[in-house]
Design an enzyme around this catalytic site. Structure first.
Site, PDB file in Angstrom:
ATOM      1  N   GLN A 235       0.864  -1.185   0.000  1.00  0.00           N
ATOM      2  CA  GLN A 235       0.000   0.000   0.000  1.00  0.00           C
ATOM      3  C   GLN A 235       0.903   1.238   0.000  1.00  0.00           C
ATOM      4  O   GLN A 235       1.614   1.498   0.971  1.00  0.00           O
ATOM      5  CB  GLN A 235      -0.895   0.011   1.241  1.00  0.00           C
ATOM      6  CG  GLN A 235      -1.882   1.174   1.214  1.00  0.00           C
ATOM      7  CD  GLN A 235      -2.755   1.237   2.457  1.00  0.00           C
ATOM      8  OE1 GLN A 235      -2.241   1.274   3.564  1.00  0.00           O
ATOM      9  NE2 GLN A 235      -4.054   1.271   2.275  1.00  0.00           N
TER      10      GLN A 235
ATOM     11  N   TYR B 227      -5.990  10.172   4.816  1.00  0.00           N
ATOM     12  CA  TYR B 227      -4.606  10.467   4.432  1.00  0.00           C
ATOM     13  C   TYR B 227      -4.602  11.311   3.149  1.00  0.00           C
ATOM     14  O   TYR B 227      -5.665  11.704   2.651  1.00  0.00           O
ATOM     15  CB  TYR B 227      -3.791   9.172   4.348  1.00  0.00           C
ATOM     16  CG  TYR B 227      -3.691   8.549   5.731  1.00  0.00           C
ATOM     17  CD1 TYR B 227      -3.021   9.222   6.758  1.00  0.00           C
ATOM     18  CD2 TYR B 227      -4.323   7.357   6.049  1.00  0.00           C
ATOM     19  CE1 TYR B 227      -2.971   8.705   8.056  1.00  0.00           C
ATOM     20  CE2 TYR B 227      -4.284   6.830   7.351  1.00  0.00           C
ATOM     21  CZ  TYR B 227      -3.601   7.519   8.339  1.00  0.00           C
ATOM     22  OH  TYR B 227      -3.561   7.024   9.626  1.00  0.00           O
TER      23      TYR B 227
ATOM     24  N   ARG C 240      -8.114  -7.070  11.771  1.00  0.00           N
ATOM     25  CA  ARG C 240      -7.969  -7.499  13.168  1.00  0.00           C
ATOM     26  C   ARG C 240      -8.216  -8.985  13.363  1.00  0.00           C
ATOM     27  O   ARG C 240      -7.503  -9.640  14.135  1.00  0.00           O
ATOM     28  CB  ARG C 240      -8.908  -6.668  14.056  1.00  0.00           C
ATOM     29  CG  ARG C 240      -8.434  -5.242  14.194  1.00  0.00           C
ATOM     30  CD  ARG C 240      -9.514  -4.327  14.712  1.00  0.00           C
ATOM     31  NE  ARG C 240     -10.604  -4.151  13.756  1.00  0.00           N
ATOM     32  CZ  ARG C 240     -11.651  -3.360  13.936  1.00  0.00           C
ATOM     33  NH1 ARG C 240     -11.750  -2.675  15.049  1.00  0.00           N
ATOM     34  NH2 ARG C 240     -12.576  -3.249  13.011  1.00  0.00           N
TER      35      ARG C 240
HETATM   36  C1  FMN Z   1      -3.065  -2.595  13.608  1.00  0.00           C
HETATM   37  C2  FMN Z   1      -3.793  -1.982  12.454  1.00  0.00           C
HETATM   38  C3  FMN Z   1      -3.095  -1.238  11.513  1.00  0.00           C
HETATM   39  C4  FMN Z   1      -3.740  -0.697  10.396  1.00  0.00           C
HETATM   40  N1  FMN Z   1      -3.016  -0.062   9.423  1.00  0.00           N
HETATM   41  C5  FMN Z   1      -3.615   0.282   8.246  1.00  0.00           C
HETATM   42  C6  FMN Z   1      -2.832   0.721   7.133  1.00  0.00           C
HETATM   43  O1  FMN Z   1      -1.603   0.752   7.161  1.00  0.00           O
HETATM   44  N2  FMN Z   1      -3.504   1.088   6.016  1.00  0.00           N
HETATM   45  C7  FMN Z   1      -4.874   1.016   5.924  1.00  0.00           C
HETATM   46  O2  FMN Z   1      -5.434   1.363   4.881  1.00  0.00           O
HETATM   47  N3  FMN Z   1      -5.616   0.561   6.950  1.00  0.00           N
HETATM   48  C8  FMN Z   1      -5.014   0.168   8.088  1.00  0.00           C
HETATM   49  N4  FMN Z   1      -5.767  -0.380   9.101  1.00  0.00           N
HETATM   50  C9  FMN Z   1      -7.209  -0.606   8.873  1.00  0.00           C
HETATM   51  C10 FMN Z   1      -7.460  -2.037   8.401  1.00  0.00           C
HETATM   52  O3  FMN Z   1      -6.810  -2.327   7.176  1.00  0.00           O
HETATM   53  C11 FMN Z   1      -8.971  -2.316   8.250  1.00  0.00           C
HETATM   54  O4  FMN Z   1      -9.493  -1.507   7.230  1.00  0.00           O
HETATM   55  C12 FMN Z   1      -9.751  -2.060   9.527  1.00  0.00           C
HETATM   56  O5  FMN Z   1      -9.063  -2.562  10.664  1.00  0.00           O
HETATM   57  C13 FMN Z   1     -11.144  -2.691   9.474  1.00  0.00           C
HETATM   58  O6  FMN Z   1     -11.048  -4.078   9.200  1.00  0.00           O
HETATM   59  P1  FMN Z   1     -11.159  -5.190  10.369  1.00  0.00           P
HETATM   60  O7  FMN Z   1     -12.506  -4.994  11.035  1.00  0.00           O
HETATM   61  O8  FMN Z   1     -11.052  -6.506   9.654  1.00  0.00           O
HETATM   62  O9  FMN Z   1     -10.041  -4.962  11.344  1.00  0.00           O
HETATM   63  C14 FMN Z   1      -5.142  -0.878  10.241  1.00  0.00           C
HETATM   64  C15 FMN Z   1      -5.842  -1.604  11.226  1.00  0.00           C
HETATM   65  C16 FMN Z   1      -5.200  -2.165  12.304  1.00  0.00           C
HETATM   66  C17 FMN Z   1      -5.983  -2.964  13.288  1.00  0.00           C
END
Ligand code: FMN
Length: 363
Positions: free
Chosen positions: A100, A182, A324
């Protein structure tokens, strides 16, 4: 037959199944350089059986890092560090790995979340941040300076240069980070973009910078190489970026060669009101897919095998993104395949772990 475990195209890349590991910042790099942590973290996720692993937001220039500990892809050194991690991982896993590419704009220069995540000023190890307009993220103390047209041209070139490095380092796909408040999202949303030149005002003008980045990246990678966007389908704020504008953006990006849209949400304003719950962002991905036909990834609180199967099975999205849930359980795809009666790839070293009742689990 499980649809979740059927192969599908992401641009020219064939993924073994519909499970994509969503990008997750690790805040564990030094001067943009990938570390042993990245080898361990990405190494174990690459054994999970998912179809694609997209690594964390990786900055195209030092000032574009969210924190001083973000990965970068702006120099020979940062490229070599990531290439080493990819080579180690690919020695033991053939899971494709995408990157990314990102710039944090006004949300740059913050501390690691486990240290509070507050914005760091230039006197505390941080730096002066930049954005489309001198409008700060509400809770952050250091207002951004507006980007000049020269800055914008330099940033477009920085994305293109990082894209070339990504291809050379061995990444199989590029996701351009246009979500979560961002820099590219800051241009798209009328909440953060108050420019009066050709980069602000009308939707066409607000889309100009992200689309210029797409053009420059497309021109820097081999023909057919998968390139797409992560967007926030909505700001979840009255008068902000919304799903209609997201659909228009997806149309424009598709016309200029984008292969996919990874549809997330929010992150632009502290005023956001998010209706959190399972599948809460799936309708955004569905709208983008229905209106444009582009390949989509749905993400956000997708945690259960049946839930993921239903999303791809009913065509709401082509892929599901997990963040997550797969950190919590890095063998999530194995358990999902067992539950759905499907097969998944496991490393030879682990084949003997297959439970007796799932005798066809490991393909
Ligand atoms: C530890 C962590 C780091 C994340 N870093 C990014 C990132 O670098 N870029 C991004 O677009 N989203 C980032 N996210 C968001 C996740 O990609 C995702 O969109 C969000 O957690 C919702 O999905 P989930 O419910 O499966 O966790 C991050 C989420 C977590 C938990």
């Amino acid at each position: 037959m499980s649809k979740l475990f059927s192969p599908h195209q992401l641009g020219s890349l064939t993924l073994a199944n519909r499970i994509i590991i969503a990008p997750m910042c690790q805040y564990s790099a030094t001067d943009g350089l990938a570390s042993d942590w990245h080898t361990i973290h990405l190494g174990h996720l690459a054994l999970s059986g998912a179809g694609l692993l997209i690594i964390e937001a990786t900055a195209v220039e030092p000032d574009g890092r969210i924190s001083p500990y973000d990965l970068g892809l702006w120099s020979d050194e940062t490229e070599a560090a990531l290439a080493r991690v990819l080579a180690s991982t690919h020695r033991w896993s053939d899971m494709p790995i995408g990157v990314q590419l990102a710039h944090a704009g006004r949300k740059a220069s913050v501390d690691q979340p486990w240290k509070g995540g507050g914005q760091l000023g230039p006197d505390a190890g941080g730096w002066q941040v930049h954005a489309p307009s001198p409008v700060g993220f509400e809770s952050y103390p250091n207002p951004p300076r507006p980007l000049t047209k020269d800055d914008i041209a330099r940033l477009v070139a920085a994305f293109a240069a990082s894209a070339k490095r990504a291809v050379r380092a061995g990444f199989a796909a590029i996701e351009l980070h246009g979500a979560h408040g961002y820099l590219m999202h800051q241009f798209l949303s009328p909440v953060s973009n108050r420019r009066e030149d050709e980069y602000g005002g009308s939707l066409e003008n607000r889309m100009r910078f992200p689309l210029a980045v797409l053009d420059a990246v497309r021109a820097s990678v081999p023909s057919g190489y998968p390139v797409g966007f992560r967007i926030s389908g909505t700001d979840w704020v009255e008068g902000g970026w919304d799903i209609e504008q997201s659909v228009a953006f997806a149309h424009a990006a598709m016309a200029r060669g984008a292969d996919f849209m990874h549809v997330s949400g929010g992150g632009l304003s502290a005023k956001q009101q998010i209706p959190l719950g399972p599948n809460y962002q799936v309708p955004l991905a569905r709208a983008v897919k229905e209106e444009t036909g582009i390949t989509t990834i749905a993400v956000g609180l997708i945690t259960e095998p049946e839930q993921a199967e239903a999303i791809v099975g009913t065509g709401e999205a082509d892929f599901v993104g997990l963040a997550r849930a797969i950190l919590y359980n890095p063998r999530w795809p194995w358990h999902a395949a067992a539950h759905l009666g499907a097969s998944v790839k496991a490393p030879n070293q682990y084949l003997r772990s297959q439970p007796r009742q799932y005798s066809k689990l490991f393909a």
